[in-house]
Design a protein around this motif. Structure first.
Motif, PDB file in Angstrom:
ATOM      1  N   LEU A  53     -49.730 -74.854  15.998  1.00 45.99           N
ATOM      2  CA  LEU A  53     -48.477 -75.539  15.668  1.00 45.99           C
ATOM      3  C   LEU A  53     -47.490 -75.444  16.831  1.00 45.99           C
ATOM      4  CD1 LEU A  53     -46.628 -77.023  13.669  1.00 45.99           C
ATOM      5  CD2 LEU A  53     -45.970 -74.780  12.782  1.00 45.99           C
ATOM      6  N   ALA A  54     -47.351 -74.267  17.395  1.00 39.09           N
ATOM      7  CA  ALA A  54     -46.419 -74.075  18.512  1.00 39.09           C
ATOM      8  C   ALA A  54     -46.799 -74.978  19.682  1.00 39.09           C
ATOM      9  CB  ALA A  54     -46.414 -72.609  18.952  1.00 39.09           C
ATOM     10  N   ARG A  55     -48.073 -75.047  19.991  1.00 43.21           N
ATOM     11  CA  ARG A  55     -48.520 -75.893  21.102  1.00 43.21           C
ATOM     12  C   ARG A  55     -48.332 -77.375  20.787  1.00 43.21           C
ATOM     13  NH1 ARG A  55     -54.092 -72.740  22.730  1.00 43.21           N
ATOM     14  NH2 ARG A  55     -53.112 -71.006  23.850  1.00 43.21           N
ATOM     15  N   ILE A  57     -46.026 -78.743  19.123  1.00 45.10           N
ATOM     16  CA  ILE A  57     -44.627 -79.163  19.268  1.00 45.10           C
ATOM     17  C   ILE A  57     -44.104 -78.937  20.683  1.00 45.10           C
ATOM     18  CG2 ILE A  57     -44.102 -78.888  16.821  1.00 45.10           C
ATOM     19  CD1 ILE A  57     -42.595 -76.319  17.565  1.00 45.10           C
ATOM     20  N   GLY A  58     -45.014 -78.563  21.590  1.00 49.56           N
ATOM     21  CA  GLY A  58     -44.650 -78.503  22.990  1.00 49.56           C
ATOM     22  C   GLY A  58     -44.344 -77.136  23.567  1.00 49.56           C
ATOM     23  N   LEU A  59     -44.488 -76.078  22.791  1.00 57.70           N
ATOM     24  CA  LEU A  59     -44.255 -74.743  23.346  1.00 57.70           C
ATOM     25  C   LEU A  59     -45.480 -74.284  24.131  1.00 57.70           C
ATOM     26  CD1 LEU A  59     -42.573 -72.856  20.348  1.00 57.70           C
ATOM     27  CD2 LEU A  59     -41.477 -73.899  22.322  1.00 57.70           C
ATOM     28  N   GLU A  60     -45.227 -73.651  25.236  1.00 53.73           N
ATOM     29  CA  GLU A  60     -46.314 -73.086  26.019  1.00 53.73           C
ATOM     30  C   GLU A  60     -46.503 -71.650  25.558  1.00 53.73           C
ATOM     31  OE1 GLU A  60     -45.921 -73.687  30.224  1.00 53.73           O
ATOM     32  OE2 GLU A  60     -45.336 -75.776  29.952  1.00 53.73           O
ATOM     33  N   SER A  61     -47.369 -71.495  24.584  1.00 51.05           N
ATOM     34  CA  SER A  61     -47.588 -70.191  23.964  1.00 51.05           C
ATOM     35  C   SER A  61     -49.045 -69.792  24.065  1.00 51.05           C
ATOM     36  CB  SER A  61     -47.184 -70.239  22.479  1.00 51.05           C
ATOM     37  OG  SER A  61     -45.834 -70.587  22.334  1.00 51.05           O
ATOM     38  N   GLU A  62     -49.250 -68.482  24.074  1.00 48.82           N
ATOM     39  CA  GLU A  62     -50.590 -67.903  24.089  1.00 48.82           C
ATOM     40  C   GLU A  62     -50.685 -66.903  22.943  1.00 48.82           C
ATOM     41  OE1 GLU A  62     -52.943 -69.002  26.059  1.00 48.82           O
ATOM     42  OE2 GLU A  62     -51.568 -70.305  27.162  1.00 48.82           O
ATOM     43  N   MET A  63     -51.883 -66.490  22.628  1.00 44.10           N
ATOM     44  CA  MET A  63     -52.076 -65.546  21.521  1.00 44.10           C
ATOM     45  C   MET A  63     -51.281 -64.255  21.752  1.00 44.10           C
ATOM     46  SD  MET A  63     -53.298 -65.214  18.517  1.00 44.10           S
ATOM     47  CE  MET A  63     -54.527 -66.476  18.324  1.00 44.10           C
ATOM     48  N   ASP A  64     -51.117 -63.856  23.002  1.00 38.71           N
ATOM     49  CA  ASP A  64     -50.341 -62.648  23.303  1.00 38.71           C
ATOM     50  C   ASP A  64     -48.879 -62.783  22.896  1.00 38.71           C
ATOM     51  OD1 ASP A  64     -52.583 -61.431  24.335  1.00 38.71           O
ATOM     52  OD2 ASP A  64     -52.066 -61.817  26.430  1.00 38.71           O
ATOM     53  N   ASP A  65     -48.409 -64.013  22.705  1.00 38.73           N
ATOM     54  CA  ASP A  65     -47.020 -64.252  22.298  1.00 38.73           C
ATOM     55  C   ASP A  65     -46.816 -64.076  20.802  1.00 38.73           C
ATOM     56  OD1 ASP A  65     -46.241 -64.985  24.936  1.00 38.73           O
ATOM     57  OD2 ASP A  65     -47.034 -67.016  24.599  1.00 38.73           O
ATOM     58  N   VAL A  66     -47.902 -63.959  20.053  1.00 37.69           N
ATOM     59  CA  VAL A  66     -47.817 -63.875  18.598  1.00 37.69           C
ATOM     60  C   VAL A  66     -47.811 -62.411  18.157  1.00 37.69           C
ATOM     61  CG1 VAL A  66     -48.817 -64.610  16.399  1.00 37.69           C
ATOM     62  CG2 VAL A  66     -49.136 -66.032  18.447  1.00 37.69           C
ATOM     63  N   GLU A  67     -46.765 -62.017  17.432  1.00 37.75           N
ATOM     64  CA  GLU A  67     -46.736 -60.679  16.819  1.00 37.75           C
ATOM     65  C   GLU A  67     -47.441 -60.772  15.482  1.00 37.75           C
ATOM     66  OE1 GLU A  67     -43.201 -58.305  16.713  1.00 37.75           O
ATOM     67  OE2 GLU A  67     -42.370 -59.381  18.438  1.00 37.75           O
ATOM     68  N   ILE A  68     -48.485 -59.958  15.307  1.00 36.67           N
ATOM     69  CA  ILE A  68     -49.336 -60.058  14.130  1.00 36.67           C
ATOM     70  C   ILE A  68     -49.296 -58.757  13.339  1.00 36.67           C
ATOM     71  CG2 ILE A  68     -51.667 -60.489  13.276  1.00 36.67           C
ATOM     72  CD1 ILE A  68     -52.201 -61.833  16.050  1.00 36.67           C
ATOM     73  N   ASP A 114     -44.380 -67.430  11.065  1.00 32.74           N
ATOM     74  CA  ASP A 114     -42.990 -67.837  11.279  1.00 32.74           C
ATOM     75  C   ASP A 114     -42.814 -68.220  12.746  1.00 32.74           C
ATOM     76  OD1 ASP A 114     -40.240 -68.223  10.768  1.00 32.74           O
ATOM     77  OD2 ASP A 114     -39.782 -66.151  11.316  1.00 32.74           O
ATOM     78  N   LEU A 115     -42.382 -69.458  12.972  1.00 32.58           N
ATOM     79  CA  LEU A 115     -42.165 -69.960  14.319  1.00 32.58           C
ATOM     80  C   LEU A 115     -40.684 -70.267  14.495  1.00 32.58           C
ATOM     81  CD1 LEU A 115     -43.014 -71.162  17.055  1.00 32.58           C
ATOM     82  CD2 LEU A 115     -43.606 -73.272  15.840  1.00 32.58           C
ATOM     83  N   ASP A 116     -40.041 -69.521  15.384  1.00 31.21           N
ATOM     84  CA  ASP A 116     -38.645 -69.775  15.731  1.00 31.21           C
ATOM     85  C   ASP A 116     -38.661 -70.473  17.085  1.00 31.21           C
ATOM     86  OD1 ASP A 116     -35.985 -69.630  16.753  1.00 31.21           O
ATOM     87  OD2 ASP A 116     -35.569 -67.939  15.420  1.00 31.21           O
ATOM     88  N   VAL A 117     -38.454 -71.789  17.059  1.00 29.55           N
ATOM     89  CA  VAL A 117     -38.562 -72.597  18.272  1.00 29.55           C
ATOM     90  C   VAL A 117     -37.502 -72.217  19.290  1.00 29.55           C
ATOM     91  CG1 VAL A 117     -38.509 -74.954  19.183  1.00 29.55           C
ATOM     92  CG2 VAL A 117     -39.619 -74.497  16.985  1.00 29.55           C
ATOM     93  N   GLU A 118     -36.266 -72.041  18.843  1.00 22.84           N
ATOM     94  CA  GLU A 118     -35.182 -71.723  19.781  1.00 22.84           C
ATOM     95  C   GLU A 118     -35.415 -70.410  20.516  1.00 22.84           C
ATOM     96  OE1 GLU A 118     -31.502 -71.879  17.626  1.00 22.84           O
ATOM     97  OE2 GLU A 118     -31.551 -74.063  17.450  1.00 22.84           O
ATOM     98  N   LYS A 119     -35.892 -69.404  19.808  1.00 22.72           N
ATOM     99  CA  LYS A 119     -36.122 -68.091  20.414  1.00 22.72           C
ATOM    100  C   LYS A 119     -37.533 -67.952  21.000  1.00 22.72           C
ATOM    101  CE  LYS A 119     -32.892 -65.772  17.294  1.00 22.72           C
ATOM    102  NZ  LYS A 119     -32.771 -64.794  16.197  1.00 22.72           N
ATOM    103  N   HIS A 120     -38.369 -68.954  20.759  1.00 23.73           N
ATOM    104  CA  HIS A 120     -39.770 -68.936  21.181  1.00 23.73           C
ATOM    105  C   HIS A 120     -40.443 -67.664  20.660  1.00 23.73           C
ATOM    106  CE1 HIS A 120     -42.803 -70.457  24.252  1.00 23.73           C
ATOM    107  NE2 HIS A 120     -43.422 -69.565  23.526  1.00 23.73           N
ATOM    108  N   GLN A 121     -40.281 -67.424  19.345  1.00 21.02           N
ATOM    109  CA  GLN A 121     -40.897 -66.262  18.701  1.00 21.02           C
ATOM    110  C   GLN A 121     -41.908 -66.729  17.668  1.00 21.02           C
ATOM    111  OE1 GLN A 121     -37.566 -64.052  17.093  1.00 21.02           O
ATOM    112  NE2 GLN A 121     -37.359 -62.855  18.955  1.00 21.02           N
ATOM    113  N   LEU A 122     -43.069 -66.120  17.703  1.00 20.21           N
ATOM    114  CA  LEU A 122     -44.135 -66.405  16.755  1.00 20.21           C
ATOM    115  C   LEU A 122     -44.497 -65.101  16.065  1.00 20.21           C
ATOM    116  CD1 LEU A 122     -44.717 -68.167  19.587  1.00 20.21           C
ATOM    117  CD2 LEU A 122     -46.489 -69.086  18.131  1.00 20.21           C
TER     118      LEU A 122
END
Length: 184
Positions: A53-55, A57-68, A114-122
């Motif tokens: 979903l993050a990708r 909508i245009g965010l450059e995210s990787e699995m390391d960016d996701v807090e699980i 939970d995806l916070d687009v403004e803060k780029h937090q997953l």
């Protein structure tokens, strides 16, 4: 709530008097979970869907960016197989009984992405929500997406529907086959 299997699990566990392990085994019997339900409980499936979903909508995210948040208690995370894991179901049930006992009368547990687009937090995590909210009121194995925007304020746009089971999986596989066929 990206996972129909975890939706079923927490819908039934939050609202009924069943032990967590009983609901987990029922979800497996119904075909809602992976053959080894630990693959659902470790949070990676939800994390992958959130990352997609993050990708999209245009965010450059990787699995390391996701807090699980792994739903498997730490002491049980290294069991070799599901049968070994189930031999410790009392520990699992005690863990979730404590979580359930912390709920207020009007609360239920939900495992969300939970995806916070403004803060780029997953974040992938277990939360407590009011059972009368859209997320708290979800039933069976449904999935739900709440989309908060400045235009909608505190009232999210909601997309909800079937999230697990043989028919849902078959539809997804069929759609993928059609897409592949169109690429030839």
């Amino acid at each position: 709530m990206f996972s129909g299997s975890l939706s079923y699990l927490f819908n039934n566990f939050s609202e009924n008097q069943s032990l967590f392990s009983e609901v987990l085994l029922k979800a497996r019997e119904l075909g809602y979970t992976e053959p080894d339900p630990r693959e659902d409980l470790d949070g990676m499936d939800v994390a992958r869907k959130l990352l997609i979903l993050a990708r999209e909508i245009g965010l450059e995210s990787e699995m390391d960016d996701v807090e699980i948040q792994n739903l498997i208690p730490e002491a049980l995370q290294n069991e070799d197989d599901f049968d070994s894991f189930l031999q410790h179901k009392e520990e699992l049930d005690i863990h979730y009984k404590k979580l359930k006992s912390s709920l207020k009368e009007n609360e239920v547990l939900r495992y969300i992405g939970d995806l916070d687009v403004e803060k780029h937090q997953l974040n992938v995590k277990l939360i407590k929500v009011d059972k009368n909210s859209p997320l708290g009121g979800i039933k069976n194995a449904d999935s739900i997406f709440e989309i908060y925007t400045s235009g909608y304020g505190d009232h999210p746009l909601i997309i909800q529907g079937a999230g697990a089971g043989a028919e849902v999986t078959a539809r997804g596989v069929y759609t993928d086959i059609l897409k592949i066929g169109n690429q030839l």
